[in-house]
Scaffold this motif. Structure first.
Motif, PDB file in Angstrom:
ATOM      1  N   SER A 190       2.376  13.178  10.143  1.00 32.37           N
ATOM      2  CA  SER A 190       2.216  11.975   9.456  1.00 32.37           C
ATOM      3  C   SER A 190       0.875  11.840   9.253  1.00 32.37           C
ATOM      4  N   ASP A 191       0.335  10.446   8.809  1.00 27.30           N
ATOM      5  CA  ASP A 191      -0.985  10.250   8.491  1.00 27.30           C
ATOM      6  C   ASP A 191      -0.961   8.655   8.604  1.00 27.30           C
ATOM      7  N   VAL A 192      -2.174   8.187   8.574  1.00 30.96           N
ATOM      8  CA  VAL A 192      -2.526   6.825   8.516  1.00 30.96           C
ATOM      9  C   VAL A 192      -3.275   6.071   7.412  1.00 30.96           C
ATOM     10  N   GLY A 193      -3.293   6.867   6.279  1.00 33.95           N
ATOM     11  CA  GLY A 193      -4.012   6.441   5.100  1.00 33.95           C
ATOM     12  C   GLY A 193      -3.753   5.062   4.530  1.00 33.95           C
ATOM     13  N   SER A 194      -4.676   4.525   3.955  1.00 38.45           N
ATOM     14  CA  SER A 194      -4.467   3.188   3.421  1.00 38.45           C
ATOM     15  C   SER A 194      -3.918   3.454   2.044  1.00 38.45           C
ATOM     16  N   VAL A 195      -3.940   4.543   1.334  1.00 35.11           N
ATOM     17  CA  VAL A 195      -3.112   4.886   0.210  1.00 35.11           C
ATOM     18  C   VAL A 195      -2.153   5.894   0.231  1.00 35.11           C
ATOM     19  N   LYS A 196      -1.140   5.775  -0.473  1.00 33.82           N
ATOM     20  CA  LYS A 196      -0.123   6.690  -0.074  1.00 33.82           C
ATOM     21  C   LYS A 196       0.386   7.646  -1.198  1.00 33.82           C
ATOM     22  N   THR A 197       0.343   7.302  -2.424  1.00 37.02           N
ATOM     23  CA  THR A 197       0.636   8.300  -3.465  1.00 37.02           C
ATOM     24  C   THR A 197      -0.254   9.514  -3.409  1.00 37.02           C
ATOM     25  N   SER A 198      -1.650   9.135  -3.455  1.00 41.94           N
ATOM     26  CA  SER A 198      -2.821  10.177  -3.436  1.00 41.94           C
ATOM     27  C   SER A 198      -2.683  11.079  -2.105  1.00 41.94           C
ATOM     28  N   VAL A 199      -2.411  10.310  -1.082  1.00 38.46           N
ATOM     29  CA  VAL A 199      -2.278  11.127   0.336  1.00 38.46           C
ATOM     30  C   VAL A 199      -0.967  12.336   0.159  1.00 38.46           C
ATOM     31  N   PHE A 237      -2.404  -2.089  17.454  1.00 43.57           N
ATOM     32  CA  PHE A 237      -1.361  -2.095  16.814  1.00 43.57           C
ATOM     33  C   PHE A 237      -0.386  -3.072  17.102  1.00 43.57           C
ATOM     34  N   ASP A 238      -0.684  -4.003  18.285  1.00 47.52           N
ATOM     35  CA  ASP A 238       0.201  -4.842  18.650  1.00 47.52           C
ATOM     36  C   ASP A 238       0.610  -5.930  17.662  1.00 47.52           C
ATOM     37  N   SER A 239       1.844  -6.081  16.868  1.00 46.84           N
ATOM     38  CA  SER A 239       2.143  -7.059  16.162  1.00 46.84           C
ATOM     39  C   SER A 239       1.681  -6.722  15.022  1.00 46.84           C
ATOM     40  N   ARG A 240       1.097  -5.701  14.510  1.00 52.23           N
ATOM     41  CA  ARG A 240       0.591  -5.234  12.940  1.00 52.23           C
ATOM     42  C   ARG A 240       1.727  -4.556  12.688  1.00 52.23           C
ATOM     43  N   TRP A 241       1.679  -4.553  11.367  1.00 50.55           N
ATOM     44  CA  TRP A 241       2.702  -3.648  10.385  1.00 50.55           C
ATOM     45  C   TRP A 241       2.425  -2.367  10.583  1.00 50.55           C
ATOM     46  N   CYS A 242       3.531  -1.399  10.357  1.00 51.05           N
ATOM     47  CA  CYS A 242       3.104   0.088   9.866  1.00 51.05           C
ATOM     48  C   CYS A 242       4.257   0.321   9.090  1.00 51.05           C
ATOM     49  N   ILE A 243       3.685   0.569   7.797  1.00 54.23           N
ATOM     50  CA  ILE A 243       4.540   0.946   6.686  1.00 54.23           C
ATOM     51  C   ILE A 243       4.861   2.470   6.590  1.00 54.23           C
ATOM     52  N   LEU A 244       5.829   2.753   6.461  1.00 52.18           N
ATOM     53  CA  LEU A 244       6.089   4.304   6.304  1.00 52.18           C
ATOM     54  C   LEU A 244       6.723   4.420   4.815  1.00 52.18           C
ATOM     55  N   THR A 245       6.326   5.622   4.193  1.00 50.46           N
ATOM     56  CA  THR A 245       6.808   5.800   2.912  1.00 50.46           C
ATOM     57  C   THR A 245       7.308   7.187   3.001  1.00 50.46           C
ATOM     58  N   PRO A 246       8.530   7.387   3.443  1.00 49.00           N
ATOM     59  CA  PRO A 246       9.192   8.754   3.457  1.00 49.00           C
ATOM     60  C   PRO A 246       9.408   9.149   1.922  1.00 49.00           C
ATOM     61  N   LEU A 247       9.392  10.352   1.842  1.00 49.17           N
ATOM     62  CA  LEU A 247       9.616  10.941   0.318  1.00 49.17           C
ATOM     63  C   LEU A 247      11.259  10.906   0.157  1.00 49.17           C
ATOM     64  N   PRO A 248      11.676  10.787  -1.192  1.00 49.19           N
ATOM     65  CA  PRO A 248      13.074  10.936  -1.290  1.00 49.19           C
ATOM     66  C   PRO A 248      14.004  11.678  -0.570  1.00 49.19           C
ATOM     67  N   VAL A 257       6.251  12.788   6.930  1.00 45.57           N
ATOM     68  CA  VAL A 257       6.704  11.304   6.819  1.00 45.57           C
ATOM     69  C   VAL A 257       5.288  10.540   6.702  1.00 45.57           C
ATOM     70  N   PRO A 258       4.726  10.222   5.432  1.00 42.60           N
ATOM     71  CA  PRO A 258       3.607   9.348   5.421  1.00 42.60           C
ATOM     72  C   PRO A 258       3.751   8.034   6.153  1.00 42.60           C
ATOM     73  N   ALA A 259       2.602   7.300   6.788  1.00 45.33           N
ATOM     74  CA  ALA A 259       2.601   6.330   7.110  1.00 45.33           C
ATOM     75  C   ALA A 259       1.401   5.611   7.138  1.00 45.33           C
ATOM     76  N   HIS A 260       1.153   4.300   7.485  1.00 45.87           N
ATOM     77  CA  HIS A 260       0.182   3.512   7.119  1.00 45.87           C
ATOM     78  C   HIS A 260       0.137   2.386   8.262  1.00 45.87           C
ATOM     79  N   PRO A 261      -0.525   2.335   9.268  1.00 44.11           N
ATOM     80  CA  PRO A 261      -0.641   1.032  10.184  1.00 44.11           C
ATOM     81  C   PRO A 261      -1.694   0.155   9.583  1.00 44.11           C
ATOM     82  N   LEU A 262      -1.297  -0.949   9.503  1.00 43.58           N
ATOM     83  CA  LEU A 262      -2.259  -1.979   8.738  1.00 43.58           C
ATOM     84  C   LEU A 262      -2.881  -2.527   9.904  1.00 43.58           C
ATOM     85  N   ALA A 263      -3.847  -2.127  10.499  1.00 44.26           N
ATOM     86  CA  ALA A 263      -4.695  -2.728  11.859  1.00 44.26           C
ATOM     87  C   ALA A 263      -5.872  -2.021  11.390  1.00 44.26           C
TER      88      ALA A 263
END
Lengths: 312, 312
Positions: A97-106, A142-153, A121-127
């Motif tokens: 996984s990763d923590v990048g703020s951009v997902k398509t490029s990563v 990361f407490d109470s912050r969102w982490c968005i996962l962008t799994p591929l199809p 499984v790409p991921a981005h913790p918004l913290a």
């Protein structure tokens, strides 16, 4: 072993995010062992001194050996190169996984290097904070912050679920969406606000008619919040803008258009328009407070007692 | 009686600023009596209930009778009308001041109504929260914040010094400059940042492709600081933009120009330019921390314990 537990977590990159993941993983007891690697010898030395990893090694390939979870925590622009370096040493079945703020490029940078027998499984913790480096991390980031996962199809749902549980163990709330949608949402909520804040701080710095000391002295009147945003890590943000170019330019264009409308209302003295506009934006703020992403405490322009203590 | 002490302070307008002045004056023991007036009967009733004034009266003229300090704390657009109402009842030798975020326009509105036997000393305390109304005031609002006085060229230096001491007794730091320069400095440090924040929040609200709940949920990534700014009182801000039009349009134009340069660097992928730009803006942030207008605590995206308690 529960789904949130990993035998060996490898962290590639030990800056604010990498070191915070290490502290939060320890706090959660979510891994038996944490192995870290950072490109800079100085960062590795600091990480060894602080002790948030069980082991800090000298190459990314060594770090990922036998790891069942590998998290790449480097600036977005460096993800491809580091993935090429670790690809041959990844354990079969590992989650990468990763923590990048951009997902398509990563995804475009990392996916081509990865063997078929690992789960990407790409991921981005918004913290984050405006500080960077291994000494700026802390377990509560990361407490109470969102982490968005962008799994591929074609992602294995089990791997996605395990990574989600892991981030929840680290204190985060989690969500899933496509990489494309993530990049648009973040352009609106983060990337364009940063571009704007950087620009306004640049304007203030350029003005010859207002002195630097005046700008700094009177910053609490609104500008201060912009400087906080504009103090974020320059390398990280350069990479964000270069790698989410399309969505950022799209939203920046929309912003410029809207700014001209507001500007015209000021020029023509259309007070009703301005009042209606400002009333509408106030409602969004209430939504954010209700959603628990901020508090109603009168923060604006104030220094908190807690901050005073920490800044001393 | 020291120079900071007044016999009777009259506050015309009892919103966030007026009520905070009352609380801070009490804390400082800077007046024997505080008399208040507000246009809205509801605000007067709330003020009476909260008790920050010794007396809340039914007309602005009644409030200023026998007062040796009168502070007009109404939105910038209403200063002229209220000054016309009090002019005939002002005591000889009284200091008349205000708290407006714009100074040239306030002077143009107020000065023509004022009799020659009072001392007019315009002032602007740079303090506020995103809340408004008499129940949002508190004694600490001005602590360590700046209050800028913009005395006219022919002002009595003794009156200016007394008002300066009064604001210092209320916890503020004070400075003096011309009204014109004040309006330019504030356009940079406050008015344009507010216009930009309002606009960006408006853009997010308009987008059909990103849902409101996504904007709200992921606001902590940067957008949240904009919504805090954009939640300020709509009437106050409408009046600021209408009354500081020239300086605001000047700086907004400069900002739009600069934004296009940043936008072009993103479009052409000029990473070096962006990195240099972001490195430069970081230095300004450090200046603000050193000047004591903020702390280095990692605030960005975090909820403080102190805030949690106050928000509960």
């Amino acid at each position: 072993m529960s789904g949130t537990h990993f035998r060996r977590v490898a962290l590639i990159g030990l800056g604010l995010i990498g070191s915070s993941i290490a502290w939060a993983t320890r706090r959660a007891g979510a891994a038996d062992e944490i192995v870290g690697y950072a490109r800079s010898a100085q960062t590795r030395a600091t990480a060894r001194k602080l002790g948030f990893c069980h082991k800090v090694v000298e190459s990314p390939a060594e770090a990922v050996e036998d790891a069942d979870l590998v998290i790449v925590c480097v600036p977005v622009g460096a993800c491809g190169a580091v993935t090429a370096e670790i690809a041959g040493s990844l354990a079969a079945g590992a989650i990468v996984s990763d923590v990048g703020s951009v997902k398509t490029s990563v995804i475009a940078q990392m996916a081509p290097h990865l063997p078929a027998n690992v789960h990407f499984v790409p991921a981005h913790p918004l913290a984050g904070t405006e500080h960077s480096g291994p000494e700026s991390g802390f377990a509560e980031l990361f407490d109470s912050r969102w982490c968005i996962l962008t799994p591929l199809p074609d992602a294995d749902p089990h791997a996605t679920r395990r990574l989600r549980s892991y981030w929840e163990a680290l204190g985060a709330r989690t969500d899933e969406m496509t990489a494309e949608h993530h990049d648009l949402v973040l352009a609106v909520t983060s990337h364009v606000p940063h571009a704007i804040a950087y620009t306004m701080v640049g304007v203030a710095d350029d003005l010859q008619r207002v002195t630097d000391s005046e700008v700094i002295r009177y910053s609490a009147a609104g500008f201060r919040d912009f400087t906080r945003i504009a103090a974020s890590d320059p390398t990280m943000w350069r990479d964000v803008f270069l790698n989410n170019r399309e969505a950022v330019l799209d939203i920046l264009g929309r912003f410029a258009e809207e700014l001209f409308v507001v500007q015209r209302a000021i020029r023509t003295g259309d007070g009703d328009y301005l009042h209606d506009y400002f009333t509408r934006t106030r409602a969004i703020r209430r939504g954010i407070i209700e959603a628990g992403q901020d508090t109603a405490a009168p923060d604006f322009g104030r220094i908190h007692k807690a901050e005073k203590g920490r800044a001393g």
